[in-house]
Design an enzyme around this catalytic site. Sequence first.
Site, PDB file in Angstrom:
ATOM      1  N   VAL B 115      16.485 -19.413   7.306  1.00 44.06           N
ATOM      2  CA  VAL B 115      17.092 -18.723   5.639  1.00 44.06           C
ATOM      3  C   VAL B 115      17.941 -19.141   5.159  1.00 44.06           C
ATOM      4  O   VAL B 115      19.278 -19.777   5.914  1.00 44.06           O
ATOM      5  CB  VAL B 115      17.341 -16.936   6.079  1.00 44.06           C
ATOM      6  CG1 VAL B 115      17.705 -16.027   4.595  1.00 44.06           C
ATOM      7  CG2 VAL B 115      16.264 -16.718   6.565  1.00 44.06           C
ATOM      8  N   VAL B 119      17.407 -24.523   1.170  1.00 38.77           N
ATOM      9  CA  VAL B 119      18.758 -25.040   1.467  1.00 38.77           C
ATOM     10  C   VAL B 119      18.883 -25.225   3.467  1.00 38.77           C
ATOM     11  O   VAL B 119      18.519 -26.196   3.591  1.00 38.77           O
ATOM     12  CB  VAL B 119      19.797 -24.033   1.447  1.00 38.77           C
ATOM     13  CG1 VAL B 119      21.688 -24.387   1.878  1.00 38.77           C
ATOM     14  CG2 VAL B 119      19.884 -24.040  -0.487  1.00 38.77           C
ATOM     15  N   CYS B 120      19.422 -23.950   4.179  1.00 34.96           N
ATOM     16  CA  CYS B 120      19.318 -24.429   5.134  1.00 34.96           C
ATOM     17  C   CYS B 120      17.238 -25.342   6.010  1.00 34.96           C
ATOM     18  O   CYS B 120      18.449 -25.306   6.436  1.00 34.96           O
ATOM     19  CB  CYS B 120      19.224 -23.057   5.703  1.00 34.96           C
ATOM     20  SG  CYS B 120      20.418 -21.949   5.522  1.00 34.96           S
ATOM     21  N   VAL B 121      16.995 -25.139   5.252  1.00 35.53           N
ATOM     22  CA  VAL B 121      15.804 -25.762   6.250  1.00 35.53           C
ATOM     23  C   VAL B 121      15.613 -26.688   4.915  1.00 35.53           C
ATOM     24  O   VAL B 121      15.948 -27.918   6.153  1.00 35.53           O
ATOM     25  CB  VAL B 121      14.577 -24.962   6.049  1.00 35.53           C
ATOM     26  CG1 VAL B 121      13.680 -26.134   6.938  1.00 35.53           C
ATOM     27  CG2 VAL B 121      14.505 -23.703   6.816  1.00 35.53           C
TER      28      VAL B 121
END
Lengths: 211, 211, 211, 211, 211, 211, 211, 211
Positions: B115, B119-121
């Site tokens: 999540v 961004v985080c992925v």
Amino acid sequence: MAGDYAYRRLNKDDAVVLLVDHQSGLISLVQDYTPNEFKNNVLALAACAKFFQLPTILTTSFEDGPNGPIVPELKAMFPEAPYIPRPGQINAWDNADFVAAIERTGRKQLVLAGVVTDVCVAFVALSAREAGYEVFAVTDASGTFDQGVRTAALMRMQAAGVQLVNWFAVACELHRDWRNDIEGLGSLLSNHIPNYRNLMTSYFAREQAKG
Amino acid sequence: MAGDYAYRRLNKDDAVVLLVDHQSGLISLVQDYTPNEFKNNVLALAACAKFFQLPTILTTSFEDGPNGPIVPELKAMFPEAPYIPRPGQINAWDNADFVAAIERTGRKQLVLAGVVTDVCVAFVALSAREAGYEVFAVTDASGTFDQGVRTAALMRMQAAGVQLVNWFAVACELHRDWRNDIEGLGSLLSNHIPNYRNLMTSYFAREQAKG
Amino acid sequence: MAGDYAYRRLNKDDAVVLLVDHQSGLISLVQDYTPNEFKNNVLALAACAKFFQLPTILTTSFEDGPNGPIVPELKAMFPEAPYIPRPGQINAWDNADFVAAIERTGRKQLVLAGVVTDVCVAFVALSAREAGYEVFAVTDASGTFDQGVRTAALMRMQAAGVQLVNWFAVACELHRDWRNDIEGLGSLLSNHIPNYRNLMTSYFAREQAKG
Amino acid sequence: MAGDYAYRRLNKDDAVVLLVDHQSGLISLVQDYTPNEFKNNVLALAACAKFFQLPTILTTSFEDGPNGPIVPELKAMFPEAPYIPRPGQINAWDNADFVAAIERTGRKQLVLAGVVTDVCVAFVALSAREAGYEVFAVTDASGTFDQGVRTAALMRMQAAGVQLVNWFAVACELHRDWRNDIEGLGSLLSNHIPNYRNLMTSYFAREQAKG
Amino acid sequence: MAGDYAYRRLNKDDAVVLLVDHQSGLISLVQDYTPNEFKNNVLALAACAKFFQLPTILTTSFEDGPNGPIVPELKAMFPEAPYIPRPGQINAWDNADFVAAIERTGRKQLVLAGVVTDVCVAFVALSAREAGYEVFAVTDASGTFDQGVRTAALMRMQAAGVQLVNWFAVACELHRDWRNDIEGLGSLLSNHIPNYRNLMTSYFAREQAKG
Amino acid sequence: MAGDYAYRRLNKDDAVVLLVDHQSGLISLVQDYTPNEFKNNVLALAACAKFFQLPTILTTSFEDGPNGPIVPELKAMFPEAPYIPRPGQINAWDNADFVAAIERTGRKQLVLAGVVTDVCVAFVALSAREAGYEVFAVTDASGTFDQGVRTAALMRMQAAGVQLVNWFAVACELHRDWRNDIEGLGSLLSNHIPNYRNLMTSYFAREQAKG
Amino acid sequence: MAGDYAYRRLNKDDAVVLLVDHQSGLISLVQDYTPNEFKNNVLALAACAKFFQLPTILTTSFEDGPNGPIVPELKAMFPEAPYIPRPGQINAWDNADFVAAIERTGRKQLVLAGVVTDVCVAFVALSAREAGYEVFAVTDASGTFDQGVRTAALMRMQAAGVQLVNWFAVACELHRDWRNDIEGLGSLLSNHIPNYRNLMTSYFAREQAKG
Amino acid sequence: MAGDYAYRRLNKDDAVVLLVDHQSGLISLVQDYTPNEFKNNVLALAACAKFFQLPTILTTSFEDGPNGPIVPELKAMFPEAPYIPRPGQINAWDNADFVAAIERTGRKQLVLAGVVTDVCVAFVALSAREAGYEVFAVTDASGTFDQGVRTAALMRMQAAGVQLVNWFAVACELHRDWRNDIEGLGSLLSNHIPNYRNLMTSYFAREQAKG
């Protein structure tokens, strides 16, 4: 407008829950909710019935045939509940045992959900309205072929004086006041509303951090 | 077209699962899946990791602040997993401990969810691609602000050679053959795909009836 | 841009149709098409295979279990077709009989559809691409859990050089010229595209009126 | 990334417009745009062709049958244009007259729209790419059965190097600079973009008020 | 797959923001985002430019006509920014002053948004790619006529090597590490992501309660 | 609420089916259902009429003109039914022959479907309500321009006391009890509800396996 | 249910058309229809008013300000119509000239459309209902901010006894019988319903072919 | 129809605004509006209350727990307003202080919004209707789990005589006439309707240009 309306409010001493035809085969007909949403909603309504200790009546149609058996979780949650496998009546109200089971509860508020909305729910709702019951159709624990069919069924029921609700409204209208059981209601919501669970997780993490 | 393509297939001896920032606060940012769908998908991916005994690495961003703690179910499922609370890096790949944890597994296939997707992925996916890893972004166990944002993020990752998958594809690509563990896979699917559970309910009811 | 692209065009002498896991149980997992749309698309693709006399290969996964038997119409349409009930392999390409059946046709263009898109179709597609085949994934005769999953699966296949088509494009690319069989193609379209049937109804009513 | 990309930009001296099978019957197959939107888009593209005086080629399939005649507005707008009623070829590129008409223009940029996207547009686009042309598929002046089919067709064309555009992008890429004809372009936009017309109405009302 | 990909990552010392034609009239053409969503996204991107002190370049098309003046908030936020009212060029890259303004920054990463996506954004993006720049199209701060047009424009840009991002990804990719300025980034997110603001409200209420 | 509502329930001895203007041309106006869904719903309602041996009345508007002839399947299913080609009346109730045909049946429950919902269905429904009939508008076997138009038409009919139903509700409300003809109803459902057919396929496969 | 309902049917001798605030600026607020759909619907309703020679009343709010002038096509179509630029009243019914203009027609059926649905239409509708008029709100020639707002406004009007219609229903309910003017109605429909125009094109092409 | 309806119109001397449970935690449950849309709508309604100097009452549920504090902007806008933190009652009407606060205003028109629509809004609305109040539920400043739940809640309220409105209708129905405060209303609209702001920007730019 004033003075002409009486709010028929759910009362945990006068409500009975009717779960109609939530069977493993029939559920594949439900397309107006995703399978995960629908499963959650049905189990949430069942959890309400348990939590408020409402009399609950289960009925199914042709369990031995393609319709399949009742969803096992429901059977397991209500082992003592009247369970009426109908020999053929499509409208459960046409089954004398079903109506008798309702009458035996002495209650006048029917909290009703089923598969499919336009038949198993609507037919019972209209029959019960004619018989003088207050009827609360739990729209999100009931499913059907598509959203157009659902809309038509809801409008038909609305015109007959059925009150259209969702499981969360049922829980809150019955509970009335958080102080009646804060943990109990919190747990019910947390189990079936992921965002509510997240709020609780964040909150208790902060509380714990306070020491 | 032929001859120029090599199928990089998930292999349970070469895969490691990365769960990035599934935190109780951040999840409220996810709007491209309903809360119930998203919760189910994330837990299903976690169940795959457990079932296939894949090394799994958890990381979070600022757990003590508004982002909130990691979803407790994930922490509970992987009590022994490397757990890297990042002191500030947004891209987990910028955290040396995180990369080291991956390297320690000796594995080259990263099964990645988090999540938010963009961004985080995406940041981890692009960094990992540059570092020579095969990256499998689990799109349905990753969430973000809306479907437009998701689409853009998927296209950015696709252009970088990231393979776009969903948790069910991960399970099936890892399992290869039902005979490796029929009951195990059946149970995994039944727990996270209501319609599959219904199929099994109907089936075993019939089998039992045969008796 | 010019000169660097070769149009791999479907050729009725080089195409073979692969129908993977269109089983009565598994189909209830399909939620990205309505049941009526999906049934029509699958039968339309099957009708193409018949009309163009393409070799067709059927395969299923665990027909005796909850997945259920192959849709009877498909079995009935291809009584002589190689029929490979896989003992456990999820990716049909892992089943030697399935690959052998394809090889026996001597054909290099695989027209592929199945349930679900991200597994039964994508895995075979990627394996076949690696093996040097031209792969045409028939997207509308393949179904899966939701549109997000479908999109990811299509992007994964696109990146692997799979051509993404629909049953109508398959029919038209194979037929090439109406004059090859005007009535035959007209009948195929009329049976599976209601608006086309309506056009024909209106047209022939006018022609008849001319008398 | 830099240095490896050449922007193939529409050039009014090198572009030719191909309108394929916009016939009164076939258009009833188009369901991915509403009828009003689609009509507006097709006429807007035609108006671009007129405005920029681009050579334009019309072709149809079986006008005397159920497919119906070409939309009369198109015929009326291009009375002198090459008009190729194909005797049976589904892919217009298989018709020698059609290809010859393109070749006679000496132009290398094909601005292509038609019904349906996955067949009449995609087949021509792929054939033309193979023949070395730059192809601009006008996605919003092309229609098909549903959005899933459209998406697959666009991805197939994208993979073949076709540039995906819309009629407004075509107009703007050709015009380059408003000063080439402010009134002309303004009128084109005003006729086909209601919100642009409204902007102009408001503006000129204010200007007039200044008097 | 490995080794062949370099992650072109946004770098606050190499990025320049280009805001193209966000004018009060033209914005009424944007229909793929709701007006509130679009306004928020554009202002959020502008706030990123301010926060990271990125050189920013504004350009408009025919401000004195129906297109209307630039959104006043943007003008107010960047009073010193190069401001290029184009006398007629539709593709801002055709305006020498605009390109010169970019070149003067000496930067190679273009963060680009505008109205409409398929023209003002796509044309600049493709021109800039040809000129060797890294281009980041901010998809959610760019708008156009409908989602079909947006999808086609994104696919065209993807094929040209443009990176597709959203304003939140831009902010995070530039910031790299929360520790660079926790309050600054928190404030930026809080101002433009209501759910993030809510997380912060809940969090600080708890912290205060600890007191 | 109780005591004030009478459930007007469909009764196979008092119902008559009215199919209004399901003509090959007019159906191209229907855009609120996909062509496949709509075709299936109309034929399903017709199959109900046959199965319950309800008197059925067909009427059309200008069959010889652009509206086109009635869908041939309907004509074929009801060769003996009163068939009233209206010479010009838009509201079929304005045609004396149509009303007379209804009166001749002596029935008071009108099961009504047609193209388009807001005209051919709504006008007849409102006229029939005024004339004292019970009216059941079959919403999913009636179609129109878009969902907004449908919603308005349903609300107008609801306000006039029309009961809004779908074909499946009609079938079930008429049948009352499966035991009246298990195979007959099963076959009706199986022919028009693919998921129901799949349930039956799976079920009978298991039964057969029992031997 | 019978006997208690009177069908208030549009009558061309008793109807007056009210067009409220279709102004070039305000229309940019309309987001529940696409600009093309909305423009077509408004002009179609206006064409109905012309065709049936209904008295028509135009009113606007602050034409000289940001709201902009009335859409010029409307002004041009009704050069002699009462035209009431309101000096400030939001509810046109609060303007005595507007009500007087209605009263002067001596008509009791108000066919009402405007921008926006929840204000300019709903306020007039409710006021007119109170004053004893029959009100027909033309839902598709009225627009507003989003579909949620529209739904609420329609429900508010429905509860007040307003009849909810669309422009096509208005045309058909007024015309009653095609024979009153076949060509006239055909032309009206053909100009505003592309699929109807296509039906006519196909039809006349066949007729011509007969010779 | 005439004569039987009285338009209960919002009156700024008789209206009181009730804001129920707009708390930082609970708002994460709202999924039928995007976060940006919902925030804007709530603040717009609050701005109406300020602008018309309506008495406003705030109430919350368990602010110290996971539900979180009231949105700070609301608290800041109404520092003097009665503020009733309910100790446990779910239906605010069950809290005597809340009802007393309403009674003290002496007003009979309740303008009501809250989170979630089906509970915090619907329960108060139904209770207030029973107590003889006119109730205006502001649908777009109230939010809930999904659109199906919202629809059911709106239908339940409609059946109880609640008027369904949106914040813009509230503003306009209260203001009655622009001349009461042109700048004030203009500013209110401009702050919460981006397209209205754009109209004003364009307009004043032109006016200024006139000099």
